[in-house]
Design an enzyme around this catalytic site. Sequence first.
Site, PDB file in Angstrom:
ATOM      1  CG  HIS A   1      33.959  52.062 -40.213  1.00 12.99           C
ATOM      2  ND1 HIS A   1      34.302  51.951 -41.539  1.00 12.99           N
ATOM      3  CD2 HIS A   1      33.690  50.785 -39.785  1.00 12.99           C
ATOM      4  CE1 HIS A   1      34.259  50.676 -41.908  1.00 12.99           C
ATOM      5  NE2 HIS A   1      33.881  49.962 -40.866  1.00 12.99           N
TER       6      HIS A   1
ATOM      7  CE  LYS B   1      30.887  52.092 -43.698  1.00 16.01           C
ATOM      8  NZ  LYS B   1      31.763  53.220 -43.324  1.00 16.01           N
TER       9      LYS B   1
ATOM     10  CG  HIS C   1      30.098  48.508 -44.490  1.00 17.50           C
ATOM     11  ND1 HIS C   1      31.200  49.108 -45.067  1.00 17.50           N
ATOM     12  CD2 HIS C   1      30.574  47.806 -43.411  1.00 17.50           C
ATOM     13  CE1 HIS C   1      32.280  48.791 -44.392  1.00 17.50           C
ATOM     14  NE2 HIS C   1      31.934  47.996 -43.386  1.00 17.50           N
TER      15      HIS C   1
ATOM     16  CB  CYS D   1      35.618  47.488 -43.600  1.00 16.69           C
ATOM     17  SG  CYS D   1      34.526  46.073 -43.829  1.00 16.69           S
TER      18      CYS D   1
ATOM     19  CD  GLU E   1      33.764  55.683 -36.302  1.00 15.48           C
ATOM     20  OE1 GLU E   1      34.287  56.445 -37.146  1.00 15.48           O
ATOM     21  OE2 GLU E   1      32.848  54.888 -36.576  1.00 15.48           O
TER      22      GLU E   1
ATOM     23  CG  PHE F   1      35.647  41.657 -39.893  1.00 18.13           C
ATOM     24  CD1 PHE F   1      34.965  42.579 -39.116  1.00 18.13           C
ATOM     25  CD2 PHE F   1      34.912  40.653 -40.502  1.00 18.13           C
ATOM     26  CE1 PHE F   1      33.590  42.509 -38.942  1.00 18.13           C
ATOM     27  CE2 PHE F   1      33.535  40.562 -40.348  1.00 18.13           C
ATOM     28  CZ  PHE F   1      32.872  41.490 -39.567  1.00 18.13           C
TER      29      PHE F   1
END
Length: 414
Positions: free
Chosen positions: A304, A336, A341, A164, A315, A402
């Site tokens: 994010h 988002k 996402h 991502c 985060e 990831f």
Amino acid sequence: MLKRVVITGLGVLAPNGNDIDTFWNNIKNGKSGAAPITRFDASLFRSKFACELKDFDVKTVLDRNDIKRTDLFTQYALVATDQAIADSGFELGKMSPFDVGVIWGSAQGGMDTFEQQVEEYVASSKQPRFSPFFIPKVLINMAAGMISIRNGFMGANYTTVSACASSNTAIMDAFDQIRLGKAKIIITGGSEAGITEASYGGYCSLKAMSARNDDPQGGSRPFDVERDGFVMGEGAGALVFEEYEHAKARGAKIYGEVAGAAMTGDAYHMTATHPEGIGATRAIKMALDEAQLTIHDIDYINPHATSTHVGDLSETKAIANLIGPGKNNTYISATKSMTGHLLGAAGAIEAIISLLAMRDGIIPPTINTTNIDPEIPANLNVVLKEAIETKVKTAMSNTFGFGGHNGIAVFKGL
């Protein structure tokens, strides 16, 4: 001496808008793109909704041959880059084709094609009658390749893959190519078409996605104490990066300047971010140092913020680590909550949102979030419910993938 890099064109294909004007209007007004899945029967899945593209028919924008030989993720890329190139207004005929490159991001590539071909193979009692386009369509680099072929761009051409964070990786590499003098223009961004049965089912098995099936538009709830996972989206975002003097010489409109970009690795877990945000803190600090800014100089952060418990906490800890005690004037909004996402395309459309916030002096809202998790650091200035108008001279876009990939991009006005 390093060259300066500016953004001269934008294009988008997103769950809440198939062009920049529609998309930005819906983002400013807090319109969600979430709805029950129509792409396949999701009745037996744990989660049953997503942010699919709306009112989009690829046959109206691409010709039959392009459609036949490309996967959806490449088609999305071609549509968004056509918009960005038109918006930029540069003319390839007035420069060397070797001065224009494509650096694109995608996490999963041609999932839709792969699943279709395997299903057909099994249904035919395993008769090996695969399409000659099967391999080219599934290759993750093919979006970059087809953008190049379609437009005659002969400079650097490749795809970045960092889950991502893929789009921000592409943005960082595009920035480097131009400032090192290796290109005049780079088409960058990312695309993803991950709303397929296998892809969606895999994320369901991870329990990474929201199961708020009775309220799809309220499913993505960044930072909220009741968040239960992300909502999958699809689409593409495209940006034209250009060497500043080249853009100025041709009288191009400029959305902003790329001020800094950086990546780090968490070296922690396959799917979880580091709980203390150590890698994220370092990446943000590196990008800000390169931009010769501090966190207190940033007017807007597009985080994010996927609405996962661990991800949101790590985060926000990273941001709070740099802010220090007490609040500052840096606004944060998690878009988002509206787009879902977009996986490998997330950084691209969030960079676009950051640049439009700078252009118009509008910080979009974080929708659905009504009760911020008490574990979230209290000194963060999160914009909730409605957009606010304020001058935005600098913006930062965060992405995490990831595998422990942390990618940060910083933009500033001229």
